[in-house]
Scaffold this active site. Structure first.
Site, PDB file in Angstrom:
ATOM      1  N   LYS A   1     -15.907  42.598  83.507  1.00  0.00           N
ATOM      2  CA  LYS A   1     -17.052  41.942  82.846  1.00  0.00           C
ATOM      3  C   LYS A   1     -17.578  42.830  81.737  1.00  0.00           C
ATOM      4  O   LYS A   1     -17.571  44.051  81.850  1.00  0.00           O
ATOM      5  CB  LYS A   1     -18.173  41.712  83.859  1.00  0.00           C
ATOM      6  CG  LYS A   1     -18.041  40.408  84.613  1.00  0.00           C
ATOM      7  CD  LYS A   1     -19.345  40.137  85.338  1.00  0.00           C
ATOM      8  CE  LYS A   1     -19.196  38.974  86.323  1.00  0.00           C
ATOM      9  NZ  LYS A   1     -20.315  38.931  87.250  1.00  0.00           N
TER      10      LYS A   1
ATOM     11  N   SER B   1     -30.486  37.744  86.274  1.00  0.00           N
ATOM     12  CA  SER B   1     -30.298  38.573  85.085  1.00  0.00           C
ATOM     13  C   SER B   1     -29.757  37.733  83.928  1.00  0.00           C
ATOM     14  O   SER B   1     -30.194  37.876  82.785  1.00  0.00           O
ATOM     15  CB  SER B   1     -29.319  39.708  85.380  1.00  0.00           C
ATOM     16  OG  SER B   1     -29.835  40.556  86.359  1.00  0.00           O
TER      17      SER B   1
HETATM   18  P1  ADP Z   1     -27.919  38.296  89.281  1.00  0.00           P
HETATM   19  O1  ADP Z   1     -27.495  37.211  90.209  1.00  0.00           O
HETATM   20  O2  ADP Z   1     -29.354  38.270  88.916  1.00  0.00           O
HETATM   21  O3  ADP Z   1     -27.009  38.514  88.129  1.00  0.00           O
HETATM   22  P2  ADP Z   1     -27.009  40.693  90.796  1.00  0.00           P
HETATM   23  O4  ADP Z   1     -25.546  40.542  90.933  1.00  0.00           O
HETATM   24  O5  ADP Z   1     -27.451  41.936  90.136  1.00  0.00           O
HETATM   25  O6  ADP Z   1     -27.821  39.584  90.125  1.00  0.00           O
HETATM   26  O7  ADP Z   1     -27.692  40.518  92.220  1.00  0.00           O
HETATM   27  C1  ADP Z   1     -27.779  41.496  93.184  1.00  0.00           C
HETATM   28  C2  ADP Z   1     -28.457  40.932  94.400  1.00  0.00           C
HETATM   29  O8  ADP Z   1     -29.805  40.603  94.106  1.00  0.00           O
HETATM   30  C3  ADP Z   1     -27.855  39.669  94.991  1.00  0.00           C
HETATM   31  O9  ADP Z   1     -27.927  39.775  96.406  1.00  0.00           O
HETATM   32  C4  ADP Z   1     -28.773  38.576  94.499  1.00  0.00           C
HETATM   33  O10 ADP Z   1     -28.782  37.482  95.389  1.00  0.00           O
HETATM   34  C5  ADP Z   1     -30.099  39.287  94.522  1.00  0.00           C
HETATM   35  N1  ADP Z   1     -31.067  38.720  93.580  1.00  0.00           N
HETATM   36  C6  ADP Z   1     -30.946  38.578  92.247  1.00  0.00           C
HETATM   37  N2  ADP Z   1     -32.050  38.011  91.720  1.00  0.00           N
HETATM   38  C7  ADP Z   1     -32.904  37.785  92.755  1.00  0.00           C
HETATM   39  C8  ADP Z   1     -34.199  37.187  92.873  1.00  0.00           C
HETATM   40  N3  ADP Z   1     -34.841  36.703  91.805  1.00  0.00           N
HETATM   41  N4  ADP Z   1     -34.759  37.131  94.108  1.00  0.00           N
HETATM   42  C9  ADP Z   1     -34.089  37.602  95.187  1.00  0.00           C
HETATM   43  N5  ADP Z   1     -32.861  38.150  95.146  1.00  0.00           N
HETATM   44  C10 ADP Z   1     -32.276  38.242  93.953  1.00  0.00           C
END
Ligand code: ADP
Length: 157
Positions: free
Chosen positions: A41, A128
């Site tokens: 990515k 994100s």
């Molecule tokens: P994204 O889905 O935002 O690109 P990541 O891969 O960095 O995020 O996510 C890492 C973890 O954080 C995952 O378990 C995802 O479900 C959780 N997560 C992301 N955004 C939130 C949110 N707004 N509330 C709760 N958990 C979140």
């Protein structure tokens, strides 16, 4: 003493991530935020920048460590000798993928447990990628990400 790992891309960290980090840090003795280095990515922020933004956002938490990993999360956890994975759950749409991942990880190592923490309702829609998209088109992302993230995003544009 129980340590948990909270893995993710964090490209960049949002207030939704931050909420999970704070609550996990309260629940466990120690939390390791593990930033995924995924060579397939192209992130907005490189690994070092993502780690740096997390570090600046959690400076008030003294039982949280930030680390990076690539490859299998299970291997990383075995090396660290930690057996709890924390995942955030936003909506049903997260469930299917996380369910699959949790079962696959358990298949790979039955000692490791995945625990899910429900999102804070204020951030249930937040990701994100959505933050980056809104920002690109001039949307106001105040209160959705730490101020330092907004500053760095402005520098990127
Ligand atoms: P994204 O889905 O935002 O690109 P990541 O891969 O960095 O995020 O996510 C890492 C973890 O954080 C995952 O378990 C995802 O479900 C959780 N997560 C992301 N955004 C939130 C949110 N707004 N509330 C709760 N958990 C979140």
């Amino acid at each position: 003493m129980i340590t948990a790992v909270y893995p993710g891309s964090f490209d960049p960290i949002t207030n939704g991530h931050l909420d999970i980090i704070k609550r996990s840090a309260k629940t466990f003795d120690k939390l390791i935020v593990a930033v995924l280095n995924n060579p397939n990515k192209t992130p907005m922020f490189d690994l070092e920048e993502r780690v740096d933004l997390i570090r600046q956002s959690i400076s008030d938490l003294n039982n949280v460590e930030i680390d990076c990993f690539s490859g299998l999360l299970i291997d990383y956890m075995q090396n660290k000798n930690v057996n709890v994975i924390i995942k955030g759950l936003r909506a049903i749409s997260d469930f299917e993928y996380e369910f699959q991942m949790a079962l696959m990880n358990r298949k790979l190592n039955k000692e490791i447990e995945t625990l899910f923490m429900m999102t804070n309702s204020d951030y249930s829609y937040l990701s994100s990628s959505l933050v980056k998209e809104a920002f690109r088109f001039g949307g106001n992302i105040e209160n959705l990400v730490p101020d330092i993230v907004i500053q760095k995003m402005k520098e990127k544009l």
